[in-house]
Design a protein around this motif. Structure first.
Motif, mmCIF file in Angstrom:
data_model
loop_
_atom_site.group_PDB
_atom_site.id
_atom_site.type_symbol
_atom_site.label_atom_id
_atom_site.label_comp_id
_atom_site.label_asym_id
_atom_site.label_seq_id
_atom_site.Cartn_x
_atom_site.Cartn_y
_atom_site.Cartn_z
ATOM 1 N N MET A 1 0.832 -1.204 0.000
ATOM 2 C CA MET A 1 0.000 0.000 0.000
ATOM 3 C C MET A 1 0.863 1.249 0.000
ATOM 4 S SD MET A 1 -3.072 -1.153 2.561
ATOM 5 C CE MET A 1 -3.850 0.439 2.542
ATOM 6 N N ASN A 2 2.057 1.175 0.613
ATOM 7 C CA ASN A 2 2.942 2.337 0.689
ATOM 8 C C ASN A 2 3.735 2.552 -0.590
ATOM 9 O OD1 ASN A 2 2.123 2.793 3.307
ATOM 10 N ND2 ASN A 2 3.750 1.539 4.169
ATOM 11 N N GLN B 1 -6.701 11.427 -7.356
ATOM 12 C CA GLN B 1 -6.544 11.068 -5.942
ATOM 13 C C GLN B 1 -5.255 10.293 -5.711
ATOM 14 O OE1 GLN B 1 -10.326 9.032 -5.649
ATOM 15 N NE2 GLN B 1 -11.163 10.629 -4.308
ATOM 16 N N LYS B 2 -4.910 9.397 -6.657
ATOM 17 C CA LYS B 2 -3.659 8.639 -6.537
ATOM 18 C C LYS B 2 -2.463 9.582 -6.553
ATOM 19 C CE LYS B 2 -5.303 4.337 -8.579
ATOM 20 N NZ LYS B 2 -5.200 3.406 -9.714
ATOM 21 N N TYR B 3 -2.510 10.573 -7.440
ATOM 22 C CA TYR B 3 -1.411 11.539 -7.521
ATOM 23 C C TYR B 3 -1.298 12.331 -6.219
ATOM 24 C CZ TYR B 3 1.352 15.565 -8.893
ATOM 25 O OH TYR B 3 2.309 16.545 -8.935
ATOM 26 N N GLN B 4 -2.431 12.810 -5.702
ATOM 27 C CA GLN B 4 -2.418 13.570 -4.451
ATOM 28 C C GLN B 4 -1.893 12.729 -3.293
ATOM 29 O OE1 GLN B 4 -6.467 14.937 -4.095
ATOM 30 N NE2 GLN B 4 -6.124 16.730 -5.381
ATOM 31 N N THR C 1 1.455 13.464 -1.070
ATOM 32 C CA THR C 1 1.368 13.569 0.389
ATOM 33 C C THR C 1 2.347 12.615 1.052
ATOM 34 O OG1 THR C 1 -0.956 14.208 0.254
ATOM 35 C CG2 THR C 1 -0.177 13.379 2.374
ATOM 36 N N LEU C 2 2.427 11.374 0.571
ATOM 37 C CA LEU C 2 3.357 10.398 1.153
ATOM 38 C C LEU C 2 4.799 10.832 0.965
ATOM 39 C CD1 LEU C 2 1.633 7.019 0.188
ATOM 40 C CD2 LEU C 2 1.743 8.084 2.445
ATOM 41 N N GLN C 3 5.119 11.416 -0.192
ATOM 42 C CA GLN C 3 6.481 11.898 -0.418
ATOM 43 C C GLN C 3 6.812 13.045 0.529
ATOM 44 O OE1 GLN C 3 6.899 12.843 -4.561
ATOM 45 N NE2 GLN C 3 6.991 10.694 -5.189
ATOM 46 N N THR D 1 9.687 14.413 6.167
ATOM 47 C CA THR D 1 9.649 15.012 7.508
ATOM 48 C C THR D 1 10.166 14.091 8.588
ATOM 49 O OG1 THR D 1 7.388 14.256 7.914
ATOM 50 C CG2 THR D 1 7.636 16.425 6.881
ATOM 51 N N ILE D 2 10.445 12.826 8.241
ATOM 52 C CA ILE D 2 10.944 11.867 9.237
ATOM 53 C C ILE D 2 12.444 12.024 9.348
ATOM 54 C CG2 ILE D 2 11.168 9.426 9.816
ATOM 55 C CD1 ILE D 2 8.581 8.975 8.219
#
Length: 109
Positions: free
Chosen positions: A57-58, A93-96, A100-102, A107-108
């Motif tokens: 999923m990630n 939605q997939k692109y957004q 967001t995940l990138q 930020t980690i």
């Protein structure tokens, strides 16, 4: 068992969720996607889950390995079972989601 091309699945499909509460207090959540080839069998004192390889999923470019999970009924306190619909995201939605995940991965520390 024949391999299945996951990209050929229906955009909207039903999956089955099992939340198994074991006698030691551990909760074992398992999702069965029959359209992908997953199975669950109740055989005597065991429950056998067979999960086929699926895209992560990630990171959809990576595959999660196949799994066989055996649960012994004498160790089970309760099983909650439900069905839910999986609705595919639109290309926008997939692109957004990927953006967001990138952003979040940056930020980690």
């Amino acid at each position: 068992m024949a391999e299945m091309n996951i990209s050929s699945l229906e955009p909207n499909r039903m999956v089955q969720d099992y939340d198994i509460l074991l006698e030691n207090g551990m909760m074992l959540p398992i999702t069965i996607d029959r359209a992908a080839g997953d199975t669950v069998e109740f055989i005597g004192d065991i429950i056998q889950f067979t999960l086929v390889p699926k895209p992560s999923m990630n990171d959809p470019t990576k595959m999660l390995p196949a799994e066989d999970i055996t649960v012994f009924k004498p160790h089970v306190l309760s099983i909650q079972h439900r069905e839910r619909e999986i609705v595919s995201l639109t290309p926008e939605q997939k692109y957004q989601l990927s953006q967001t995940l990138q952003e979040l991965s940056g930020t980690i520390n």
